[in-house]
Write a protein that holds these residues in place. Structure first.
Motif, mmCIF file in Angstrom:
data_model
loop_
_atom_site.group_PDB
_atom_site.id
_atom_site.type_symbol
_atom_site.label_atom_id
_atom_site.label_comp_id
_atom_site.label_asym_id
_atom_site.label_seq_id
_atom_site.Cartn_x
_atom_site.Cartn_y
_atom_site.Cartn_z
ATOM 1 N N SER A 62 -17.603 -27.124 -4.784
ATOM 2 C CA SER A 62 -17.620 -25.526 -4.892
ATOM 3 C C SER A 62 -16.851 -24.990 -5.853
ATOM 4 O O SER A 62 -16.879 -23.568 -5.853
ATOM 5 N N VAL A 63 -15.910 -25.633 -6.304
ATOM 6 C CA VAL A 63 -14.723 -24.995 -7.180
ATOM 7 C C VAL A 63 -14.975 -25.369 -8.696
ATOM 8 O O VAL A 63 -14.395 -24.909 -9.510
ATOM 9 N N LYS A 64 -15.714 -26.575 -8.731
ATOM 10 C CA LYS A 64 -15.688 -27.104 -10.040
ATOM 11 C C LYS A 64 -16.285 -26.401 -11.241
ATOM 12 O O LYS A 64 -17.253 -25.617 -10.946
ATOM 13 N N GLY A 65 -15.592 -26.288 -12.495
ATOM 14 C CA GLY A 65 -15.992 -25.479 -13.548
ATOM 15 C C GLY A 65 -15.245 -23.821 -13.224
ATOM 16 O O GLY A 65 -15.435 -23.281 -14.281
ATOM 17 N N ARG A 66 -14.845 -23.476 -11.998
ATOM 18 C CA ARG A 66 -14.186 -22.468 -11.960
ATOM 19 C C ARG A 66 -12.553 -22.379 -11.790
ATOM 20 O O ARG A 66 -12.093 -21.491 -12.175
ATOM 21 N N PHE A 67 -12.283 -23.399 -11.327
ATOM 22 C CA PHE A 67 -10.834 -23.755 -10.757
ATOM 23 C C PHE A 67 -10.252 -24.764 -11.776
ATOM 24 O O PHE A 67 -10.971 -25.578 -11.954
ATOM 25 N N THR A 68 -8.992 -24.569 -12.199
ATOM 26 C CA THR A 68 -8.355 -25.658 -13.197
ATOM 27 C C THR A 68 -6.918 -25.890 -12.474
ATOM 28 O O THR A 68 -6.121 -25.074 -11.989
ATOM 29 N N ILE A 69 -6.573 -27.265 -12.043
ATOM 30 C CA ILE A 69 -5.266 -27.597 -11.733
ATOM 31 C C ILE A 69 -4.642 -28.270 -12.822
ATOM 32 O O ILE A 69 -5.022 -28.895 -13.605
ATOM 33 N N SER A 70 -3.384 -27.801 -12.711
ATOM 34 C CA SER A 70 -2.446 -28.384 -13.795
ATOM 35 C C SER A 70 -1.018 -28.702 -13.037
ATOM 36 O O SER A 70 -0.621 -27.992 -12.071
ATOM 37 N N ARG A 71 -0.148 -29.300 -13.636
ATOM 38 C CA ARG A 71 1.280 -29.429 -13.261
ATOM 39 C C ARG A 71 2.218 -29.409 -14.237
ATOM 40 O O ARG A 71 1.952 -30.036 -15.518
ATOM 41 N N ASP A 72 3.413 -28.847 -14.232
ATOM 42 C CA ASP A 72 4.453 -28.896 -14.843
ATOM 43 C C ASP A 72 5.555 -30.043 -14.361
ATOM 44 O O ASP A 72 6.412 -29.194 -13.464
ATOM 45 N N ASN A 73 5.851 -31.360 -14.707
ATOM 46 C CA ASN A 73 6.455 -32.223 -14.119
ATOM 47 C C ASN A 73 8.128 -31.722 -14.527
ATOM 48 O O ASN A 73 8.943 -31.808 -13.404
ATOM 49 N N ALA A 74 8.544 -30.968 -15.455
ATOM 50 C CA ALA A 74 9.798 -30.654 -15.805
ATOM 51 C C ALA A 74 10.231 -29.747 -14.651
ATOM 52 O O ALA A 74 11.395 -29.603 -14.482
ATOM 53 N N LYS A 75 9.249 -28.853 -14.170
ATOM 54 C CA LYS A 75 9.574 -27.837 -13.189
ATOM 55 C C LYS A 75 9.199 -28.288 -11.816
ATOM 56 O O LYS A 75 9.573 -27.566 -10.932
ATOM 57 N N ASN A 76 8.697 -29.358 -11.630
ATOM 58 C CA ASN A 76 8.126 -29.947 -10.407
ATOM 59 C C ASN A 76 7.176 -28.677 -9.702
ATOM 60 O O ASN A 76 7.523 -28.509 -8.409
ATOM 61 N N THR A 77 6.514 -28.267 -10.593
ATOM 62 C CA THR A 77 5.643 -27.160 -10.106
ATOM 63 C C THR A 77 3.946 -27.381 -10.291
ATOM 64 O O THR A 77 3.847 -28.256 -11.728
ATOM 65 N N MET A 78 3.232 -27.148 -9.512
ATOM 66 C CA MET A 78 1.640 -27.404 -9.797
ATOM 67 C C MET A 78 1.261 -26.088 -9.724
ATOM 68 O O MET A 78 1.544 -25.173 -8.903
ATOM 69 N N TYR A 79 0.033 -25.886 -10.382
ATOM 70 C CA TYR A 79 -0.665 -24.741 -10.387
ATOM 71 C C TYR A 79 -2.054 -24.740 -10.189
ATOM 72 O O TYR A 79 -2.880 -25.841 -10.181
ATOM 73 N N LEU A 80 -2.793 -23.589 -9.688
ATOM 74 C CA LEU A 80 -4.347 -23.910 -9.599
ATOM 75 C C LEU A 80 -4.674 -22.058 -9.923
ATOM 76 O O LEU A 80 -4.486 -21.364 -9.678
ATOM 77 N N GLN A 81 -5.188 -22.622 -11.496
ATOM 78 C CA GLN A 81 -6.036 -21.335 -12.234
ATOM 79 C C GLN A 81 -7.344 -21.028 -11.272
ATOM 80 O O GLN A 81 -8.280 -22.121 -11.472
ATOM 81 N N MET A 82 -7.374 -19.766 -10.739
ATOM 82 C CA MET A 82 -8.870 -19.781 -10.261
ATOM 83 C C MET A 82 -9.507 -18.528 -10.831
ATOM 84 O O MET A 82 -8.904 -17.459 -10.830
ATOM 85 N N ASN A 83 -10.501 -18.662 -11.414
ATOM 86 C CA ASN A 83 -11.593 -17.646 -12.367
ATOM 87 C C ASN A 83 -12.733 -17.525 -11.513
ATOM 88 O O ASN A 83 -13.175 -18.433 -10.755
ATOM 89 N N SER A 84 -13.443 -16.518 -11.910
ATOM 90 C CA SER A 84 -14.822 -16.324 -11.375
ATOM 91 C C SER A 84 -14.734 -16.345 -9.687
ATOM 92 O O SER A 84 -15.628 -16.761 -9.143
#
Length: 125
Positions: A62-84
């Motif tokens: 349901s989110v494929k093509g709209r959401f992008t997951i990423s991570r910054d290991n140096a900051k021990n942080t994960m992100y979820l960019q949600m578009n549309s």
């Protein structure tokens, strides 16, 4: 071990939000990391995730093509960019970490050992 999810809020349909999940207490660079969501009256749903090596990403249909997951290991942080964003994306979003998660369990709640407290995302029509 603590996971702190943030970045939720109210947005109009078609808008964007970026969720963050900051981990503390240990390093998760070699752990699977994932986002799940739960809407009122519904079961928790897999949204997106990283394999333990970080080399593979997985998305819910349901989110494929709209959401992008990423991570910054140096900051021990994960992100979820949600578009549309759509009204049906409205839910509480949870981040999770699994130091032992195998690939076949990335989409399952049972594959994760640590959970954040959740952040509310509301998409208005």
């Amino acid at each position: 071990v603590q996971l702190q999810a943030s970045g939720g809020g109210l947005v109009q349909a078609g808008g964007s939000l970026r969720l963050s999940c900051a981990a503390s207490g240990r390093t998760f660079s070699s752990s699977a990391m994932g986002w799940f969501r739960q809407a009122p009256g519904k079961e928790r749903e897999f949204v997106a995730g990283f394999s333990r090596t970080g080399g593979f990403t997985y998305y819910g249909d349901s989110v494929k093509g709209r959401f992008t997951i990423s991570r910054d290991n140096a900051k021990n942080t994960m992100y979820l960019q949600m578009n549309s964003l759509k009204p049906e994306d409205t839910a509480v979003y949870y981040c999770a970490v699994g130091p032992r998660t195998i690939t076949s369990m990335i989409r399952s709640e049972r594959g994760y050992d640590y959970w954040g407290q959740g952040t509310q995302v509301t998409v208005s029509s």
